[in-house]
Design an enzyme around this catalytic site. Structure first.
Site, short mmCIF file in Angstrom:
data_model
loop_
_atom_site.label_atom_id
_atom_site.label_comp_id
_atom_site.label_asym_id
_atom_site.label_seq_id
_atom_site.Cartn_x
_atom_site.Cartn_y
_atom_site.Cartn_z
N GLU A 27 0.83 -1.21 0.00
CA GLU A 27 0.00 0.00 0.00
C GLU A 27 0.87 1.26 0.00
OE1 GLU A 27 -2.91 -0.30 -0.80
OE2 GLU A 27 -3.11 -2.42 -0.39
N HIS B 284 -12.52 -7.71 -5.48
CA HIS B 284 -12.40 -6.91 -6.71
C HIS B 284 -13.58 -7.09 -7.66
CE1 HIS B 284 -8.56 -7.41 -4.80
NE2 HIS B 284 -8.13 -6.32 -5.40
O1 X8Z Z 1 -5.98 -5.95 -3.72
C1 X8Z Z 1 -4.80 -5.99 -3.50
C2 X8Z Z 1 -4.12 -4.91 -2.67
C3 X8Z Z 1 -4.79 -3.60 -2.81
S1 X8Z Z 1 -4.49 -2.82 -4.32
C4 X8Z Z 1 -4.17 -5.31 -1.21
N1 X8Z Z 1 -4.07 -7.04 -3.95
C5 X8Z Z 1 -4.67 -8.13 -4.71
C6 X8Z Z 1 -5.59 -8.97 -3.84
O2 X8Z Z 1 -5.55 -8.82 -2.61
O3 X8Z Z 1 -6.33 -9.77 -4.39
C7 X8Z Z 1 -2.63 -7.23 -3.79
C8 X8Z Z 1 -2.35 -8.59 -4.32
C9 X8Z Z 1 -3.51 -8.95 -5.20
ZN ZN Z 2 -2.51 -2.40 -4.68
#
Ligand code: X8Z
Ligand code: ZN
Length: 610
Positions: free
Chosen positions: A372, A501
């Protein structure tokens, strides 16, 4: 609005509503004026949108959802007007390269466009807010006890009872079920919006943001994935053997896919938490665990963040502003619902930087803090750029910076900051253990980060209809990750909704690119630092030259096509999986020896091209 993830969406989303005078043949000067007005208006809208998004994500209520939906709709309406306005200059000759670049960003930089149909932007924003907040408020159970998503995530890493793991996995995945109808509608609206902007569908729009012909993007991802697949297959095979030894044939058979809930992570995207199960027998083990060290030394979440900041300071980057510590959400508030999924924010496009986490004192969150902060340092470094360049060289760069920095968390580095006693530094005989632990963290992310947007692209282009949403997800998980759910799934489920996501509408290809890029950055930085030993032992902590070159890359923001920026830092213009393979080369040799006599792989649909 929120996080870096949607900064560009906002940028474009923040698009202005300036009256456009229809002219038969616009001039280059008009294009320049259009872009200037777009940047002015977007900047003006940005802080307003970001503050509302922040309050909503850190205090989910009916009212903050309402505000978020309202500002989201305003942003989308403006963004779409902007994108359409930009298209007026498509055939204008004599535009400056900057104007061409910025018009391109305006045309493709919206994550979810809405069509001009009255009410569409409002409906879309209401849906996206509802989805995101539903995820934030989601709960599952452990032994019948209702538990929030953040706690469940951590418990997946430490629980070793297969019945409890299955319960946690299954109960959490129920969070997706009520999202399905909203998601179907979201796809319809966003696709109608994308079509109005001249794209075949929303996925096609997402693939258009990489300084290359959009149709070349998916094949590039496949090519990079194919480079690393043999390493994943070796790791999968070895891990399955260890899981079989631990849990027995009834829980994890010797052959075929791995049960998805046994890998130490809700989505099986990072297996580092089961290092204890997978560690090399006997002397190869590394002898320390970062989570245990943090606890033993009395670290709290704030100290973990300060330690992360300390790394960036050691490179010569200026300290974070006091407001970062005053305004960030570092731990989960006890008295209200929040979105716990970690993110980094740049509220004012200057220096109101924040992270939003529900930090726990463990190794995974220690790495996430570095991740982060990588976003925050990137945001601050490019804050002198014009509005439309306030972004990463591509979105994979933004995701890769903090991960690349965290690769420097070596045993020697841990000694330097007082976390590990010098006497406990593992010698070269422990290299396999160190590499294995890193591989568990990094390598499973390759097929995972590849498949998330493969699923979404299929949903957006219609090849995956709503009646096959869950089947397609489960099939892709089997095909790419070689995993199967612990319990049967059906179309009553919507498992994609149980991953942040998807309800958060954050495109995911960026994480795939970051997986590849972070090793390229790291290999280059270690070369810049004159490192001579094995790659995985290199830490560029304290190296001001690396810091200066990193800063130059960050300061450029999105102002140049990414191959140029990549070349300046690494000497190559291509994303390439070979740096990752070089890092893990000794481990791969070892894995192959361990896997002798095993029937590696799993049956399932063949992956085209792999
Ligand atoms: O979502 C994230 C970060 C925030 S941009 C914590 N990541 C992805 C996930 O958690 O699925 C980092 C690794 C992949
Ligand atoms: Zn990130």
């Amino acid at each position: 609005m929120k996080s870096v993830v949607s900064t560009l969406a906002l940028a474009a989303a923040l698009t202005f509503a300036a009256p456009l005078i229809a002219q038969p043949a616009p001039t280059p000067a008009e294009a320049d004026a259009f872009v200037a007005e777009a940047e002015r208006a977007a900047l003006a809208f940005s802080e307003y949108g970001s503050r509302i998004a922040w309050v909503n994500a850190t205090y989910i209520t009916e009212d903050t959802d309402w505000l978020s939906a309202k500002v989201g709709a305003e942003g989308t309406v403006m963004a779409v007007k902007f994108a359409k306005g930009a298209a007026r200059f498509n055939n204008v000759k004599g535009l400056s390269p900057d104007t061409v670049r910025k018009l391109g960003i305006l045309k493709q930089g919206i994550t979810l466009p809405a069509p001009s149909t009255p009410g569409a932007a409002e409906e879309l924003a209401t849906i996206t807010t509802r989805l995101q907040s539903a995820y934030g408020k989601g709960k599952g159970t452990v032994g019948g006890k209702v538990t929030n998503g953040n706690d469940l995530e951590a418990l997946m890493g430490t629980t070793r009872d297969p019945a409890l793991l299955s319960e946690m996995w299954t109960s959490w995945h129920k969070v997706g079920q009520p999202m399905r109808a909203d998601y179907v509608r979201l796809v319809e609206i966003a696709n109608a919006g994308a079509k109005e902007l001249g794209f075949a569908d929303t996925g096609a729009m997402w693939r258009a943001g990489y300084d290359m012909p959009p149709e070349a993007f998916a094949p590039l991802m496949d090519k990079l994935a194919a480079q690393v697949k043999p390493l994943y297959d070796d790791l999968h095979c070895y891990t399955r053997t260890k899981l079989n030894a631990k849990y027995g044939d009834a829980v994890q058979p010797k052959t075929g896919p791995i049960r998805a809930d046994l890998l130490g992570n809700m989505w099986a995207q990072d297996w580092a938490s089961i290092y204890d199960i997978v560690a090399p027998a006997g002397a190869g083990d590394v002898g320390y665990d970062i989570g245990e060290l943090l606890v033993a030394k009395g670290y709290d979440p704030l100290k973990m963040v300060k330690t992360g900041e300390g790394f960036y300071s050691s490179l010569g980057l200026a300290p974070l502003p006091a407001s970062f510590y005053e305004r960030s959400q570092i731990t989960k508030p006890a008295d209200r619902e929040v979105v716990c999924h970690a993110s980094a924010w740049d509220i004012d496009n200057k220096d109101d930087l924040r992270i939003k986490m529900c930090t726990k004192v463990n190794a995974s969150d220690f790495v996430t803090i570095h991740h982060e902060l990588g976003h925050n340092y990137y945001q601050r470094a490019y804050n002198k750029q014009p509005y439309l360049y306030l972004n990463g060289a591509n979105d994979g760069f933004h995701e890769a910076i903090g991960d690349f920095v965290a690769l420097s968390i070596t045993p020697d580095y841990l000694v330097k900051i007082g976390l590990l006693d010098a006497a406990k530094v593992p010698d070269a005989s422990k290299d396999i253990g160190l590499l294995l632990r890193q591989a568990l963290e990094k390598v499973p992310g390759v097929p995972w980060t590849l498949l998330v947007d493969k699923w979404r692209w299929g949903v957006f282009d219609g090849s995956t209809p709503p009646s096959a949403y869950n089947k397609s997800w489960t099939d892709l998980r089997l095909q790419y990750q070689g995993i199967i759910p612990p319990v049967p799934r059906s179309e009553a489920d919507f498992d994609p909704g149980a991953k942040y996501h998807i309800p958060g509408n954050t495109p995911y290809a960026r994480y795939f690119l970051a997986r590849i890029l972070q090793f390229q950055f790291y290999q280059a930085a270690c070369k810049q630092a004159g490192w001579k030993g094995p790659l995985h032992r290199c830490s560029f902590y304290g190296n001001k030259e690396v810091g200066a070159r990193l800063n130059a890359m960050l300061e450029a923001g999105a102002s140049k096509p990414w191959p140029e920026t990549l070349e300046k830092f690494t000497g190559t213009r291509d994303m390439d999986g070979r740096a990752m393979l070089a890092y893990f080369a000794p481990l791969q040799t070892w894995l192959k020896a361990q896997n002798k006599g095993q029937q590696c792989g799993w049956s399932g649909p063949k992956i085209a091209g792999l």
